[in-house]
Scaffold this motif. Structure first.
Motif, PDB file in Angstrom:
ATOM      1  N   LYS A 537       0.842  -1.194   0.000  1.00 21.43           N
ATOM      2  CA  LYS A 537       0.000   0.000   0.000  1.00 21.43           C
ATOM      3  C   LYS A 537       0.881   1.248   0.000  1.00 21.43           C
ATOM      4  O   LYS A 537       1.815   1.362   0.794  1.00 21.43           O
ATOM      5  N   THR A 538       0.606   2.179  -0.914  1.00 23.11           N
ATOM      6  CA  THR A 538       1.415   3.385  -1.066  1.00 23.11           C
ATOM      7  C   THR A 538       0.500   4.605  -1.156  1.00 23.11           C
ATOM      8  O   THR A 538      -0.412   4.631  -1.997  1.00 23.11           O
ATOM      9  N   LYS A 539       0.751   5.610  -0.290  1.00 25.53           N
ATOM     10  CA  LYS A 539      -0.072   6.821  -0.299  1.00 25.53           C
ATOM     11  C   LYS A 539       0.394   7.788  -1.394  1.00 25.53           C
ATOM     12  O   LYS A 539       1.547   7.770  -1.798  1.00 25.53           O
ATOM     13  N   PHE A 540      -0.553   8.623  -1.844  1.00 28.36           N
ATOM     14  CA  PHE A 540      -0.193   9.655  -2.826  1.00 28.36           C
ATOM     15  C   PHE A 540      -0.878  10.964  -2.441  1.00 28.36           C
ATOM     16  O   PHE A 540      -1.970  10.985  -1.857  1.00 28.36           O
ATOM     17  N   ASP A 541      -0.221  12.046  -2.767  1.00 30.61           N
ATOM     18  CA  ASP A 541      -0.762  13.402  -2.580  1.00 30.61           C
ATOM     19  C   ASP A 541      -0.093  14.279  -3.631  1.00 30.61           C
ATOM     20  O   ASP A 541       1.022  14.761  -3.452  1.00 30.61           O
ATOM     21  N   MET A 558      -5.589  13.107  -3.464  1.00 32.77           N
ATOM     22  CA  MET A 558      -5.006  12.486  -2.289  1.00 32.77           C
ATOM     23  C   MET A 558      -5.663  11.123  -2.082  1.00 32.77           C
ATOM     24  O   MET A 558      -6.861  10.952  -2.353  1.00 32.77           O
ATOM     25  N   GLY A 559      -4.881  10.170  -1.629  1.00 35.24           N
ATOM     26  CA  GLY A 559      -5.426   8.834  -1.390  1.00 35.24           C
ATOM     27  C   GLY A 559      -4.301   7.820  -1.304  1.00 35.24           C
ATOM     28  O   GLY A 559      -3.192   8.128  -0.858  1.00 35.24           O
ATOM     29  N   PHE A 560      -4.594   6.605  -1.780  1.00 31.08           N
ATOM     30  CA  PHE A 560      -3.545   5.580  -1.732  1.00 31.08           C
ATOM     31  C   PHE A 560      -3.779   4.534  -2.828  1.00 31.08           C
ATOM     32  O   PHE A 560      -4.912   4.355  -3.312  1.00 31.08           O
ATOM     33  N   GLU A 562      -3.216   0.381  -3.600  1.00 33.27           N
ATOM     34  CA  GLU A 562      -3.027  -0.861  -2.856  1.00 33.27           C
ATOM     35  C   GLU A 562      -3.124  -2.047  -3.812  1.00 33.27           C
ATOM     36  O   GLU A 562      -3.852  -1.995  -4.819  1.00 33.27           O
ATOM     37  N   GLU A 617      -9.338   9.665  -1.791  1.00 33.85           N
ATOM     38  CA  GLU A 617      -9.916  10.033  -0.499  1.00 33.85           C
ATOM     39  C   GLU A 617     -10.239  11.529  -0.388  1.00 33.85           C
ATOM     40  O   GLU A 617     -11.230  11.910   0.245  1.00 33.85           O
ATOM     41  N   CYS A 642       4.133   7.226  -7.476  1.00 34.51           N
ATOM     42  CA  CYS A 642       4.014   5.928  -6.795  1.00 34.51           C
ATOM     43  C   CYS A 642       5.128   4.989  -7.225  1.00 34.51           C
ATOM     44  O   CYS A 642       5.585   4.155  -6.437  1.00 34.51           O
ATOM     45  N   ASP A 645       7.974   5.815  -5.003  1.00 29.16           N
ATOM     46  CA  ASP A 645       7.800   5.574  -3.565  1.00 29.16           C
ATOM     47  C   ASP A 645       7.512   4.119  -3.218  1.00 29.16           C
ATOM     48  O   ASP A 645       7.895   3.655  -2.136  1.00 29.16           O
TER      49      ASP A 645
END
Length: 762
Positions: A537-541, A558-560, A562, A617, A642, A645
């Protein structure tokens, strides 16, 4: 009949006895050619047979002798003749050059007042569909075995095909004149490897090159073949040195018959000797039940033993009335043992009359210069030239302007066909396996032909892009003629892929494209459809802002990301969990589209992204500068981030593979499968054969077809189908990433070089 000069001559005494130096035709065909109404031949005097064997066992040479001795052809030509003519049944130029049969060929002839329809089939495993569909429509077969090679790989394949369709057969041991010929060894193999209750009807007089003739065990006589081409059969008493051997094999023949025939069994138990007539009758009864296989022998190349084989075809193999053929009637539904609704089976009536509705099965298609030629086996009723037929699959109506009887690639017009005949239609648009009727109210359809799955694929493309039209025409024709040959475009790897039964199979069609359509093609190893997926799972903004003086671009997502579970690792998902109006709902489709478009090509190795879910999100928008396009770009940049990261991995397709081979080769195959990183799932043996079920990476299975045949002497077979995607090994992933990076560098260098030249020009 037709005389040698092409005119019509009076039937001679020789023709009536089955011999002539010209061409023999059936009574029905003779009547049709003269425009008169001749008598309809007795269906009990018909035989529909196939000549089948392993490659280079002498099938086509044997068929050439049969046609010569029955008067169908005036001269003998060899498969690779010095005169450059080639065998009659090998009409294709490629067949004559290579000395092999590629396509099955049909002909008909007359022997001792019996009509015999013959189909000569290929012996190479790559062209097994030709044998498959021929045996589907034939009533019997001659299994030719080489006296040196014995029971070989394709012999086993043909035997399984005969068993599948319940085709009675007799065996002919050919090439007695070759060095190392041993018919008694072949008999043992026929019993041990193929499981036949077989016994010799003939014995050789002499050995190898000294073969002078054969001994007829049943009729107690020696047969010699005199004349320049062995056309004169001379009968004499059995030489004294062979009497004891003949008696021993006669006793063995009676014992084998006693095991499968009640009448001979009773005589054997009473310790009596059956008469010649009783043995003949028992051989016929047991052969029709597939409980016994008569074994004859000779050497077709040296013109010995062919006429007794023809006598055996008439004496022991069935006529159309002795074979049960069924059609499915969809209008009558029954429930089987499993509770499923199935069409009721209706038995075909083989009577040669027009009392019953016509039913025919198209079993082979050929594209000629006059259009499509469709080979049809008639199972019931009759059909006249000019009648209309209905395709029971498509309900399409077609008038039949010409009825043809085939003699290899030569077409001969006939006026009418009846049950039991094998004929050809012109101008009929259909597929292999379609059924035809003359009454639209009749919904009968014959059982379909088994089509094996392709086992090998290669990339294919025209050598010259300008030949794309010719390439398309060739592909359309060949894929229609041959159900085991398929050509399709793979969107994943952007290549045209040709699939077939083996390397020779694909090579032959490539050569035919060049010869027949003037379209040279380039073939090679196809690319594997690798995939890329996210491991954690990797978050993004990501905040996308762009101002160019006018209306700008503004979007924040913004979100993630997975990974999905293993069962869903071939799809991608998008989930909108936004609340409120930070991202207006009309802009959300832009985020989704940006994500899915990015998934078409990953940044790790350039493959599609699969098994990833994007969860949106929150975000931000601007009342003037925000748009669906701005959020589309923000979504794509988020995917790029992503890759920096999160940990990514290459997936490769895993295939479910089933290998069937003789047990004696199990060790060799297990070793080579281990090298190909296969994981064995199941192993089971049955009657000397071994079945392996396993999973293996597609990338490691290229070339397995050739290796399997090499390691098993051509006796092994395998099927392969897609199972799932699984992580590639680190070595494979590293290699793919290096290749992708190298291609990007070369592409960038090409752009720089091109830009420099352009700048210099300006």
């Amino acid at each position: 009949m037709w005389s040698a000069c092409g005119g019509l001559s009076r039937p001679s005494r020789a023709w009536l006895s089955g011999w002539t130096s010209g061409r023999a035709v059936s009574r029905r065909s003779y009547a049709a050619s003269t425009g008169t109404e001749g008598p309809i031949i007795d269906v009990r005097k018909m035989r529909n047979i196939g000549i089948s064997a392993h490659i280079d066992s002498g099938k086509t040479t044997l068929t050439e002798r049969i046609l010569f001795y029955t008067g169908r052809i005036a001269a003998i030509h060899e498969v690779k003749g010095k005169d450059g003519v080639g065998a009659t049944m090998d009409s294709m130029e490629l067949e004559r050059q290579r000395g092999i049969t590629i396509q099955s060929a049909a002909t008909y002839t007359l022997w001792k007042d019996h009509n015999i329809n013959i189909i000569d089939t290929p012996g190479h495993v790559d062209f097994t569909i030709e044998v498959e569909r021929s045996l589907r429509v034939l009533d019997a077969a001659v299994l030719v075995l080489c006296a040196v090679g014995g029971v070989q790989s394709q012999s086993m394949t043909v035997n399984r095909q005969m068993k599948r369709y319940g085709v009675p057969c007799l065996s002919f041991i050919n090439k007695l004149d070759r060095m190392g010929a041993d018919p008694f060894k072949v008999l043992k193999q026929l019993r041990a490897k193929l499981g036949h209750n077989a016994a010799l009807l003939h014995l050789p007089i002499g050995k190898e090159s000294q073969t002078q003739g054969i001994i007829d065990i049943v009729n107690h006589k020696a047969l010699y073949f005199d004349g320049d081409f062995g056309q004169e059969v001379r009968e004499e008493a059995i030489p004294s040195q062979f009497l004891t051997q003949t008696q021993d094999y006669h006793h063995e023949l009676v014992e084998n018959l006693a095991n499968c025939d009640d009448h001979i069994g009773e005589i054997f138990l009473e310790e009596k000797t059956p008469t010649t007539e009783e043995i003949h009758a028992a051989i016929r009864r047991a052969t029709l039940k597939r409980a016994f296989t008569p074994v004859l022998m000779g050497t077709a190349l040296k013109n010995k033993g062919v006429q007794p084989l023809l006598d055996a075809v008439i004496s022991y193999l069935p006529n159309p009335t002795e074979i049960e053929n069924f059609a499915n009637d969809p209008s009558k539904i029954t429930v089987n043992a499993e509770g499923q609704e199935v069409a009721q089976k209706v038995r075909m009536n083989p009577e040669r009359s027009n009392k019953h509705p016509f039913v025919g099965l198209a079993f082979k298609l050929e594209q000629g210069k006059f259009g499509q030629l469709t080979y049809v086996r008639v199972y019931q009723g009759s059909l006249k030239k000019g009648d209309t037929v209905y395709n029971t699959r498509t309900n399409k109506r077609t008038r039949i302007p010409r009825l043809l009887q085939m003699h290899s690639d030569k077409m001969e017009d006939i006026a009418e066909v009846f049950a039991g005949d094998i004929c050809a239609f012109h101008g009929l648009d259909c597929a292999s396996g379609d059924s035809f009727v003359t009454d639209k109210g009749v919904t009968l359809s014959m059982e379909s032909i088994h089509v094996p799955d392709p086992v090998i694929s290669m990339s294919i493309k025209p050598a010259n892009p300008k030949d794309s039209d010719s390439f398309s025409k060739a592909v359309q024709r060949f894929t229609k003629e041959d159900p085991t040959y398929s050509v399709w475009f793979d969107d994943d790897v952007k290549e045209t892929i040709a699939s077939g039964m083996g390397e020779l199979h694909l090579e032959i069609y490539a050569q035919r494209m060049e010869r027949e359509y003037n379209c040279p093609v380039v073939m090679g190893k196809p690319k594997v459809a690798f995939r890329e997926t996210l491991l954690e799972k990797t978050k993004f903004d990501y905040w996308h802002r762009k101002q160019t003086g006018g209306r700008g671009e503004y979007a924040r997502v913004m979100g993630f990301f997975e990974p999905l579970d293993t069962a869903s690792n071939t799809v991608n998902e998008f989930l909108d969990k936004t609340i409120g109006t930070n991202i207006p709902k009309p802009f959300v489709p832009g985020v989704k589209k940006g994500f899915l478009d990015c998934c078409k090509k990953g940044r790790l190795a350039g493959f599609k992204i699969v098994g990833v879910r994007m969860v949106l999100e929150d975000g931000a928008s601007h009342e003037v500068d925000s748009s669906e396009w701005a959020f589309y770009q923000a979504s794509q940049f988020a995917v790029d981030d992503c890759y920096d990261d999160g940990p990514w991995q290459v997936l490769e397709p895993i295939m479910l593979v089933e290998v069937v081979l003789p047990e004696e080769f199990k060790g060799n195959i297990l070793a080579t499968l281990s090298k190909r990183e296969a994981v064995i799932l199941n192993m089971e043996g049955d009657e000397g054969w071994f079945t392996l079920t396993m999973e293996a990476p597609l990338n490691r299975m290229f070339g397995f077809s050739s290796e399997l045949r090499s390691l098993t002497q051509g006796k092994g077979e395998y099927t392969m189908e897609y199972s799932r995607y699984a992580p590639a090994t680190p070595e494979v992933q590293s290699q793919l990433v290096r290749e992708y990076q190298k291609s990007l560098e070369e592409e960038e260098a090409a752009k720089s070089s091109g830009g420099g030249k352009k700048k210099k020009k300006n």
